[in-house]
Design a protein around this motif. Structure first.
Motif, mmCIF file in Angstrom:
data_model
loop_
_atom_site.group_PDB
_atom_site.id
_atom_site.type_symbol
_atom_site.label_atom_id
_atom_site.label_comp_id
_atom_site.label_asym_id
_atom_site.label_seq_id
_atom_site.Cartn_x
_atom_site.Cartn_y
_atom_site.Cartn_z
ATOM 1 N N ILE A 43 -9.424 -0.663 2.209
ATOM 2 C CA ILE A 43 -8.048 -0.285 1.897
ATOM 3 C C ILE A 43 -8.057 0.900 0.937
ATOM 4 O O ILE A 43 -8.600 0.798 -0.168
ATOM 5 C CB ILE A 43 -7.279 -1.473 1.275
ATOM 6 C CG1 ILE A 43 -7.259 -2.639 2.263
ATOM 7 C CG2 ILE A 43 -5.860 -1.051 0.894
ATOM 8 C CD1 ILE A 43 -6.652 -3.891 1.700
ATOM 9 N N PRO A 44 -7.486 2.035 1.334
ATOM 10 C CA PRO A 44 -7.438 3.183 0.429
ATOM 11 C C PRO A 44 -6.654 2.839 -0.842
ATOM 12 O O PRO A 44 -5.644 2.129 -0.778
ATOM 13 C CB PRO A 44 -6.706 4.250 1.254
ATOM 14 C CG PRO A 44 -6.824 3.795 2.673
ATOM 15 C CD PRO A 44 -6.856 2.306 2.633
ATOM 16 N N GLN A 45 -7.096 3.349 -1.946
ATOM 17 C CA GLN A 45 -6.422 3.069 -3.206
ATOM 18 C C GLN A 45 -4.967 3.519 -3.168
ATOM 19 O O GLN A 45 -4.083 2.847 -3.726
ATOM 20 C CB GLN A 45 -7.151 3.750 -4.365
ATOM 21 C CG GLN A 45 -6.595 3.405 -5.745
ATOM 22 C CD GLN A 45 -6.645 1.919 -6.047
ATOM 23 O OE1 GLN A 45 -7.670 1.269 -5.804
ATOM 24 N NE2 GLN A 45 -5.551 1.357 -6.560
ATOM 25 N N ILE A 46 -4.713 4.630 -2.495
ATOM 26 C CA ILE A 46 -3.341 5.148 -2.443
ATOM 27 C C ILE A 46 -2.408 4.159 -1.752
ATOM 28 O O ILE A 46 -1.204 4.108 -2.052
ATOM 29 C CB ILE A 46 -3.305 6.532 -1.728
ATOM 30 C CG1 ILE A 46 -1.955 7.216 -1.959
ATOM 31 C CG2 ILE A 46 -3.598 6.392 -0.241
ATOM 32 C CD1 ILE A 46 -1.905 8.637 -1.454
ATOM 33 N N CYS A 47 -2.946 3.343 -0.830
ATOM 34 C CA CYS A 47 -2.128 2.342 -0.135
ATOM 35 C C CYS A 47 -1.798 1.154 -1.033
ATOM 36 O O CYS A 47 -0.907 0.365 -0.719
ATOM 37 C CB CYS A 47 -2.838 1.859 1.127
ATOM 38 S SG CYS A 47 -2.981 3.117 2.419
ATOM 39 N N LYS A 48 -2.533 1.042 -2.129
ATOM 40 C CA LYS A 48 -2.221 0.006 -3.114
ATOM 41 C C LYS A 48 -1.277 0.534 -4.186
ATOM 42 O O LYS A 48 -0.661 -0.250 -4.916
ATOM 43 C CB LYS A 48 -3.512 -0.490 -3.775
ATOM 44 C CG LYS A 48 -4.476 -1.179 -2.827
ATOM 45 C CD LYS A 48 -5.717 -1.686 -3.562
ATOM 46 C CE LYS A 48 -6.679 -2.395 -2.634
ATOM 47 N NZ LYS A 48 -7.870 -2.921 -3.350
ATOM 48 N N ASP A 49 -1.178 1.859 -4.288
ATOM 49 C CA ASP A 49 -0.378 2.479 -5.341
ATOM 50 C C ASP A 49 0.986 2.964 -4.859
ATOM 51 O O ASP A 49 1.934 3.028 -5.654
ATOM 52 C CB ASP A 49 -1.143 3.683 -5.930
ATOM 53 C CG ASP A 49 -2.438 3.270 -6.596
ATOM 54 O OD1 ASP A 49 -2.535 2.104 -7.028
ATOM 55 O OD2 ASP A 49 -3.369 4.116 -6.677
ATOM 56 N N GLU A 50 1.101 3.320 -3.572
ATOM 57 C CA GLU A 50 2.348 3.884 -3.055
ATOM 58 C C GLU A 50 2.939 3.009 -1.949
ATOM 59 O O GLU A 50 2.193 2.310 -1.245
ATOM 60 C CB GLU A 50 2.101 5.287 -2.492
ATOM 61 C CG GLU A 50 1.700 6.323 -3.530
ATOM 62 C CD GLU A 50 1.664 7.720 -2.949
ATOM 63 O OE1 GLU A 50 2.227 7.929 -1.831
ATOM 64 O OE2 GLU A 50 1.072 8.609 -3.592
ATOM 65 N N PRO A 51 4.269 3.053 -1.768
ATOM 66 C CA PRO A 51 4.896 2.312 -0.668
ATOM 67 C C PRO A 51 4.351 2.790 0.674
ATOM 68 O O PRO A 51 4.181 3.990 0.893
ATOM 69 C CB PRO A 51 6.389 2.645 -0.813
ATOM 70 C CG PRO A 51 6.546 3.107 -2.215
ATOM 71 C CD PRO A 51 5.264 3.775 -2.597
ATOM 72 N N CYS A 52 4.074 1.844 1.549
ATOM 73 C CA CYS A 52 3.428 2.169 2.823
ATOM 74 C C CYS A 52 4.283 1.779 4.029
ATOM 75 O O CYS A 52 5.077 0.849 3.975
ATOM 76 C CB CYS A 52 2.086 1.459 2.928
ATOM 77 S SG CYS A 52 0.841 2.033 1.763
ATOM 78 N N CYS A 53 4.067 2.517 5.119
ATOM 79 C CA CYS A 53 4.593 2.094 6.416
ATOM 80 C C CYS A 53 3.481 1.342 7.140
ATOM 81 O O CYS A 53 2.288 1.619 6.956
ATOM 82 C CB CYS A 53 5.091 3.289 7.233
ATOM 83 S SG CYS A 53 3.897 4.622 7.456
#
Length: 324
Positions: A43-53
């Motif tokens: 899981i990319p860190q950015i997907c844990k930090d920003e709202p995702c589709c």
């Protein structure tokens, strides 16, 4: 150009092709392909930090052979434009090479994009549909989609928007998901894989994984039957029908590669396999006590209340067991 130069060029081309191929680890599934398996990226860190589709789609719903695969893909909403620029489209409109290339693109975008897929074995699908409390293919599909979404949330993906290619009635499916995930923005609609890039990406993940699992199927049965030449796997394919009819054991039925709950399979079993009536253990016990089995109410009046197993099993004194 001499022979050695030709061989060298061919070797380099093969290495480049292998380098360009997506890596999908089917080790766990191959160990026991009668069970389901989940394959997932980091899981990319950015997907844990920003709202995702988050997109959900499947591959292999209709075939009588091989698994059905549910795929999901996710990335930050802020990257949705870039996702569209990668060229995602409904996997059914792409050829194998295009799908493989896009799967590799997903894996190469691992700094902002992730995926999870579940391989649903033919054995699991058929058993679900034939169990006493029947579980329809739509229900099996929804269970997988819900499970993968829950897994992503548990792993810390900040899911905000969910896009799903529907099975069954889109509104009922959407209402079901909204009831389970009230904090998420959920869209369920037909042809979602051709409308939303994130669902197209999920479709690619599902289709490529199914293709790999099917073409690389590990036949564990020792029966002397054809492990190739089974056609497309769809019930309407004459090559698939021919393969099924020619590769059925009269006692043990089909390989676990076959969804035996499909009408195509059951009709062939009716024609080529021995008829066997199995009772539940509790019904056998009741019959031994002199109590009529439920099945006896539908039997002819002069029939033995205790149902008989096929001669093959009686001759070998084979009985059902619940523990070893």
């Amino acid at each position: 150009m001499d022979e050695k130069e030709v061989e060298s060029d061919a070797s380099e081309a093969m290495e480049e092709s292998q380098d360009a191929a997506a890596v999908i680890d089917l080790t766990e599934f191959d160990k026991n392909n009668s069970n389901n398996a989940i394959i997932q990226s980091k899981i990319p860190q950015i997907c844990k930090d920003e709202p995702c589709c988050f997109g959900i789609d499947e591959a292999g719903r209709g075939p009588v052979l091989g698994p059905m695969v549910y795929g999901t893909s996710f990335c930050p909403i802020s990257w949705n434009t870039q996702l569209g620029e990668l060229g995602f489209a409904d996997s059914k409109t792409l050829n194998e090479g295009q799908r493989e290339a896009l799967m590799k693109s997903i894996q190469d975008a691992s700094d902002y994009m992730g995926y999870k897929v579940e391989i649903l074995s033919p054995n699991y699908i058929a058993n679900s549909m034939l169990r006493r409390n029947k579980h329809s293919l739509n229900a099996v599909s929804m269970d997988s989609a819900i499970g993968l979404l829950r897994l992503a949330l548990a792993d810390g993906v900040q899911v905000k928007e969910v896009y799903v290619d529907t099975v069954g009635d889109a509104k009922k499916y959407q209402d079901k998901l909204k009831g389970l995930f009230p904090d998420l923005d959920i869209t369920v609609c037909p042809k979602a894989d051709s409308k939303f890039p994130i669902v197209s990406a999920a479709s690619i993940c599902a289709k490529v994984t199914r293709d790999r699992a099917t073409t690389g199927w590990k036949f564990v049965e020792t029966n002397d039957f054809d492990k190739e030449n089974y056609g497309s796997g769809y019930p309407s394919d004459p090559a698939t029908k021919k393969w099924l009819a020619g590769n059925v054991d009269p006692v043990f039925g089909f390989s676990q590669f076959v969804r035996f709950s499909w009408s195509t399979s059951s009709l062939i079993l009716d024609d080529h396999a021995f008829p066997v009536q199995w009772e539940d253990d509790d019904e056998e016990e009741e019959a031994a006590k002199g109590t009529a089995s439920l099945l006896s109410f539908f039997a002819p009046k002069n029939a033995d209340a205790r149902q008989k197993k096929h001669q093959f099993f009686n001759e070998r004194d084979l009985k059902q067991v619940t523990a070893m």
